[in-house]
Design an enzyme around this catalytic site. Structure first.
Site, PDB file in Angstrom:
ATOM      1  N   CYS A  16     -18.665 -15.142 -14.192  1.00 41.42           N
ATOM      2  CA  CYS A  16     -19.215 -15.276 -15.550  1.00 41.42           C
ATOM      3  C   CYS A  16     -19.990 -13.998 -15.868  1.00 41.42           C
ATOM      4  O   CYS A  16     -19.711 -12.948 -15.271  1.00 41.42           O
ATOM      5  CB  CYS A  16     -20.056 -16.541 -15.694  1.00 41.42           C
ATOM      6  SG  CYS A  16     -21.522 -16.612 -14.635  1.00 41.42           S
ATOM      7  N   ARG A  22     -22.941 -20.473 -15.264  1.00 40.73           N
ATOM      8  CA  ARG A  22     -21.608 -21.077 -15.197  1.00 40.73           C
ATOM      9  C   ARG A  22     -20.891 -20.848 -13.877  1.00 40.73           C
ATOM     10  O   ARG A  22     -20.361 -21.797 -13.282  1.00 40.73           O
ATOM     11  CB  ARG A  22     -20.750 -20.558 -16.362  1.00 40.73           C
ATOM     12  CG  ARG A  22     -21.256 -20.995 -17.717  1.00 40.73           C
ATOM     13  CD  ARG A  22     -20.596 -20.192 -18.827  1.00 40.73           C
ATOM     14  NE  ARG A  22     -20.946 -18.781 -18.742  1.00 40.73           N
ATOM     15  CZ  ARG A  22     -20.397 -17.813 -19.448  1.00 40.73           C
ATOM     16  NH1 ARG A  22     -19.425 -18.098 -20.282  1.00 40.73           N
ATOM     17  NH2 ARG A  22     -20.803 -16.573 -19.323  1.00 40.73           N
ATOM     18  N   ASP A 129     -21.558 -20.830 -22.765  1.00 38.21           N
ATOM     19  CA  ASP A 129     -22.643 -20.398 -21.886  1.00 38.21           C
ATOM     20  C   ASP A 129     -23.921 -21.194 -22.178  1.00 38.21           C
ATOM     21  O   ASP A 129     -24.545 -21.009 -23.226  1.00 38.21           O
ATOM     22  CB  ASP A 129     -22.898 -18.909 -22.099  1.00 38.21           C
ATOM     23  CG  ASP A 129     -23.760 -18.328 -20.996  1.00 38.21           C
ATOM     24  OD1 ASP A 129     -24.471 -19.109 -20.332  1.00 38.21           O
ATOM     25  OD2 ASP A 129     -23.718 -17.106 -20.799  1.00 38.21           O
TER      26      ASP A 129
HETATM   27  P1  4NP Z   1     -23.966 -17.076 -17.120  1.00 36.47           P
HETATM   28  O1  4NP Z   1     -25.118 -17.104 -18.239  1.00 36.47           O
HETATM   29  O2  4NP Z   1     -23.029 -15.938 -17.497  1.00 36.47           O
HETATM   30  O3  4NP Z   1     -23.299 -18.389 -17.235  1.00 36.47           O
HETATM   31  O4  4NP Z   1     -24.672 -16.864 -15.810  1.00 36.47           O
HETATM   32  C1  4NP Z   1     -25.916 -15.991 -18.529  1.00 36.47           C
HETATM   33  C2  4NP Z   1     -27.158 -15.895 -17.969  1.00 36.47           C
HETATM   34  C3  4NP Z   1     -27.971 -14.825 -18.288  1.00 36.47           C
HETATM   35  C4  4NP Z   1     -27.530 -13.856 -19.177  1.00 36.47           C
HETATM   36  C5  4NP Z   1     -26.275 -13.966 -19.735  1.00 36.47           C
HETATM   37  C6  4NP Z   1     -25.468 -15.022 -19.409  1.00 36.47           C
HETATM   38  N1  4NP Z   1     -28.371 -12.773 -19.530  1.00 36.47           N
HETATM   39  O5  4NP Z   1     -27.985 -11.987 -20.414  1.00 36.47           O
HETATM   40  O6  4NP Z   1     -29.458 -12.623 -18.954  1.00 36.47           O
END
Ligand code: 4NP
Length: 154
Positions: A16, A22, A129
């Site tokens: 992800c 995710r 997300d």
């Molecule tokens: P993930 O969610 O891709 O599902 O882990 C996110 C968590 C943090 C960030 C972006 C997506 N961020 O920009 O910090």
């Protein structure tokens, strides 16, 4: 150790953006539902902001409520070397797919698939997300359906 890619994907990497919501959930859920199969599962993020950190607390909590323990996982960034370490790379959304493909080494043909491909009945094109939507339970619902579909195809 035999590191050749196998016809049946055994080494699977979930990817992800941040590797704190995710993909660690996908890794933990798939591991929990794998029912003793010989699988090597891991997860990574295309971004580096959270490297070394455990999954996001609300994601850990939502997982814990369903019996998935995410606490030992630590974020890491996806790298080119991952194309040689896995038989299948599973992306949570189209942006992840594009970033993974951007890094593909010449001549490498490891399959990269959207996780939602394994849950066609949902009609979902991506795992939304929860870091941005706040819907951790909804993300887990979809991740569980995708994980069951993936395992059914192995
Ligand atoms: P993930 O969610 O891709 O599902 O882990 C996110 C968590 C943090 C960030 C972006 C997506 N961020 O920009 O910090």
């Amino acid at each position: 150790m035999d590191t050749r890619p196998s016809a049946t994907p055994r080494r699977i990497l979930f990817v992800c953006l941040g590797n704190i919501c995710r993909s660690p959930a996908a890794e933990a859920v798939t591991r929990a539902l794998a029912d003793g199969r010989d699988l090597s599962l891991d997860s990574a993020g295309t971004g580096d902001w959270h490297v070394g950190k455990p999954p996001h607390p609300p994601m850990r909590k939502a997982g814990q409520a369903r019996g998935y323990d995410l606490s030992a996982l630590r974020a890491r960034q996806f790298t080119r070397a991952d194309f040689d370490r896995f038989d299948l790379i599973v992306a949570m959304d189209a942006d992840n797919m594009a970033e993974i493909e951007r890094l593909r080494p010449p001549g490498n043909d490891v399959p990269v698939r959207p996780f939602t491909d394994y849950a066609p009945a949902t009609g979902a094109q991506a795992v939304p997300d929860p870091y941005f939507t706040g819907d951790y339970a909804g993300a887990l619902d979809l991740i569980e359906t995708c994980a069951r579909g993936l395992l059914a195809r192995l």
